[in-house]
Design a protein around this motif. Structure first.
Motif, mmCIF file in Angstrom:
data_model
loop_
_atom_site.group_PDB
_atom_site.id
_atom_site.type_symbol
_atom_site.label_atom_id
_atom_site.label_comp_id
_atom_site.label_asym_id
_atom_site.label_seq_id
_atom_site.Cartn_x
_atom_site.Cartn_y
_atom_site.Cartn_z
ATOM 1 N N ASN A 1 1.293 12.317 6.553
ATOM 2 C CA ASN A 1 0.321 12.753 7.542
ATOM 3 C C ASN A 1 -0.743 11.671 7.772
ATOM 4 N N VAL A 2 -1.119 11.462 9.052
ATOM 5 C CA VAL A 2 -2.060 10.402 9.413
ATOM 6 C C VAL A 2 -3.385 10.554 8.679
ATOM 7 N N LEU A 3 -3.886 11.792 8.615
ATOM 8 C CA LEU A 3 -5.154 12.046 7.933
ATOM 9 C C LEU A 3 -5.031 11.707 6.448
ATOM 10 N N GLU A 4 -3.896 12.094 5.856
ATOM 11 C CA GLU A 4 -3.657 11.814 4.440
ATOM 12 C C GLU A 4 -3.653 10.312 4.184
ATOM 13 N N ARG A 5 -3.015 9.553 5.066
ATOM 14 C CA ARG A 5 -2.968 8.101 4.898
ATOM 15 C C ARG A 5 -4.359 7.490 5.051
ATOM 16 N N PHE A 6 -5.156 8.055 5.970
ATOM 17 C CA PHE A 6 -6.519 7.561 6.172
ATOM 18 C C PHE A 6 -7.372 7.773 4.919
ATOM 19 N N VAL A 7 -7.243 8.980 4.340
ATOM 20 C CA VAL A 7 -8.001 9.307 3.127
ATOM 21 C C VAL A 7 -7.572 8.389 1.974
ATOM 22 N N ASN A 8 -6.226 8.172 1.840
ATOM 23 C CA ASN A 8 -5.721 7.300 0.781
ATOM 24 C C ASN A 8 -6.233 5.871 0.933
ATOM 25 N N THR A 9 -6.363 5.426 2.177
ATOM 26 C CA THR A 9 -6.886 4.075 2.436
ATOM 27 C C THR A 9 -8.338 3.970 1.971
ATOM 28 N N LEU A 10 -9.137 5.009 2.285
ATOM 29 C CA LEU A 10 -10.536 5.014 1.853
ATOM 30 C C LEU A 10 -10.645 5.039 0.339
ATOM 31 N N LYS A 11 -9.721 5.758 -0.302
ATOM 32 C CA LYS A 11 -9.738 5.880 -1.765
ATOM 33 C C LYS A 11 -9.027 4.715 -2.449
ATOM 34 N N GLU A 12 -8.478 3.808 -1.625
ATOM 35 C CA GLU A 12 -7.711 2.657 -2.124
ATOM 36 C C GLU A 12 -6.540 3.106 -3.006
ATOM 37 N N GLU A 13 -5.888 4.176 -2.556
ATOM 38 C CA GLU A 13 -4.703 4.674 -3.235
ATOM 39 C C GLU A 13 -3.477 4.464 -2.348
ATOM 40 N N ASN B 1 0.807 -1.220 0.000
ATOM 41 C CA ASN B 1 0.000 0.000 0.000
ATOM 42 C C ASN B 1 0.840 1.269 0.000
ATOM 43 N N VAL B 2 2.127 1.132 -0.354
ATOM 44 C CA VAL B 2 3.036 2.288 -0.328
ATOM 45 C C VAL B 2 3.725 2.443 -1.676
ATOM 46 N N LEU B 3 3.741 3.671 -2.197
ATOM 47 C CA LEU B 3 4.499 3.981 -3.399
ATOM 48 C C LEU B 3 5.949 4.187 -2.991
#
Length: 524
Positions: A155-167, A97-99
């Protein structure tokens, strides 16, 4: 008076108890007394039998407590190091899940990044071996920094959003110790010659430049890997055997860390140290008359390079002029087992304190060896083998006052926005030389540069240098390896170089000339 009465009273009480017990036994029948005596014997036997059981119980309790302590230590102290280990095959799954993060030089040049789903290396073959590649088995910083490149401290929030977006999240950046300008100078100085260069700070262990040739373009690693592993062209990347023609096309082999070569006359530095240690008084009066004729030592004929005559040589002169005959003479005087101990303290026949894969330098002689091998071994020929990185560590130890530092390639970890996550600090290996030994070896190596075999190459240099040249014959004497190891700013050493050039007799590239270009660039 009262205390005295109490002291006298205690033995009387014990005697009364014994008399009472005897009276009690007398009141019993013979069968009852026999039963009690038998039970007492059984109890004594059981007590003896229970002692080992009790000891084993305590041992297991100790082991369980120790295991619990280790688990706690592992989870708190060593967790990150073990997870980050390059041999951990689970890292690729961990990175799903990491680029993958970037690799940059200490002066901010991007050395590895991503272009879409493809790993891209902006400087191509310039950093090929040091930075490595991320496909197949991985190599270089791509391997040793794999955990950090595969992790994200966005950023924790950024990672949370990326998880929801499956990015995928942006991976962390590895900031290397490599200096772009020094790397380019070292790469260009080596030119078309095969070989290796290591440039490092002696007081920290930071590797500032690492070059290996022949090189390859990591942007075309699929083709390179296929050609390198093709059955018809496979050279096994063995690291060499001190004269192996198979090394010529081993493009994936990092010669700086994995190549093994005869050390040539650079080995005379350690032979000198061994002689001084075994002859703490007599070394000051050492003298040998070098002639242009071959001299015989333990049945072996020895002459100096190009059959040069050096005349009367003191120990410092012998090192400065690289007199083979003098060192053959020194070698036959040495206690071989003590000589071996000195070399093994400097990590011959041992793993180097380095995180990436590195070859183990070899010294084969011991007290039982054929004495005919001693003369050539003493001046760096024979079966002794060393890697350029190892030679750099030996010289760094001298430059750093006798303390060997562990070499490293990663300076720090940042998230993709540039916020520092972790800083790596210098780490020492061990103190291997006394202050007096450092002083002697430094003076001798400075004489090599001031008036010996390296004098012509460093004439007019605005900085001082202590070093040692070396030429090692291989392929039955048909070709030469050219060596130079040394450090600059002798009073306060700043940088160490270790250079190896293959087939210098053919390509005309001398390691000492390469060293001059690198040190000029560093000091400018």
């Amino acid at each position: 008076m009262k205390k005295k009465e109490e002291i006298l009273k205690k033995p009387q009480e014990k005697r009364k108890k014994r008399k009472k017990k005897d009276l009690d036994l007398e009141m019993l029948t013979p069968e009852q007394r026999a039963f009690i005596e038998r039970e007492e014997k059984i109890n004594k036997i059981n007590d003896k039998m229970n002692q080992p059981v009790l000891a084993i119980t305590y041992l297991f309790a100790f082991l369980i407590i120790g295991l619990m302590g280790y688990v706690i230590h592992f989870m708190v102290v060593e967790k990150d190091q073990v997870i980050a280990n390059a041999a951990n095959s689970r890292l690729d799954k961990y990175a799903a899940n990491v680029l993958r993060g970037d690799i940059v030089s200490s002066d901010g040049k991007v050395l590895a990044t991503n272009q879409g789903d493809t790993r891209y290396y902006p400087y191509g073959d310039l950093f090929a071996h040091a930075v490595g590649y991320s496909s197949y088995s991985k190599a270089g910083i791509e391997l040793i920094g794999n955990f950090y490149l595969s992790d994200s401290n966005a950023n924790v929030l950024e990672r949370f959003v990326n998880t929801l977006k499956e990015e995928k999240n942006e991976g962390d950046t590895v900031v290397s110790t490599l200096d772009y300008e020094l790397q380019k100078v070292a790469y260009d100085a080596l030119g078309a010659a095969n070989g290796a260069v290591v440039v490092m700070e002696p007081d920290t262990g930071k590797i500032l430049a690492m070059v290996s040739k022949p090189d390859f373009d990591p942007n075309d690693i699929d083709t390179v890997w296929k050609e390198a592993t093709d059955e018809n062209n496979n050279n096994e990347n063995s690291g060499g055997d001190g004269g192996n023609e198979e090394l010529d096309e081993a493009v994936l082999l990092n010669r700086a860390t994995q190549g093994l070569y005869p050390p040539g006359s650079t080995f005379k530095v350690l032979t000198t140290l061994s002689y001084i240690r075994q002859n703490p008084i007599r070394y000051k009066k050492y003298s040998y008359a070098c002639t242009n004729e071959e001299s015989v030592f333990n049945g072996v004929s020895v002459h100096c390079y190009n059959r040069k005559t050096h005349g009367e040589q003191e120990l410092s002169d012998a090192l400065a002029n690289s007199c083979n005959q003098a060192y053959a003479d020194i070698g036959v005087e040495l206690d071989v087992d003590e000589w071996r101990d000195t070399l093994e303290s400097f990590l011959f026949n041992k793993s180097l304190p380095y995180t990436d894969a590195s070859a183990t330098s070899r010294f084969y002689l011991d007290g039982k060896s054929d004495k005919g091998y001693i003369p050539q071994t003493a001046f760096g020929q024979g079966d002794t083998l060393i890697s350029p990185l190892h030679n750099a560590l030996i010289v760094s130890t001298i430059a750093n006052g006798g303390l060997m530092m562990k070499p490293y390639l990663i300076d720090s970890i940042e998230n993709y926005k540039g916020t520092r996550i972790r800083k790596f600090s210098p780490s020492s290996y061990d103190t291997l030389l006394t202050a007096k030994e450092v002083e002697i070896l430094t003076d001798y190596m400075k004489q090599v540069v001031d008036e010996g075999t390296a004098a012509d190459y460093f004439a007019g240099a605005p900085y001082s240098v202590a070093g040692k040249t070396g030429t090692a014959e291989y392929a039955n004497g048909e070709h030469d390896y050219s060596w130079f190891v040394g450090f600059s700013s002798v009073d306060e050493p700043e940088v160490v170089v270790s250079i190896l050039v293959e087939k210098s007799d053919v390509n005309g590239v001398r390691a000492t000339a390469v060293a001059r270009k690198i040190l000029d660039s560093y000091h400018n």
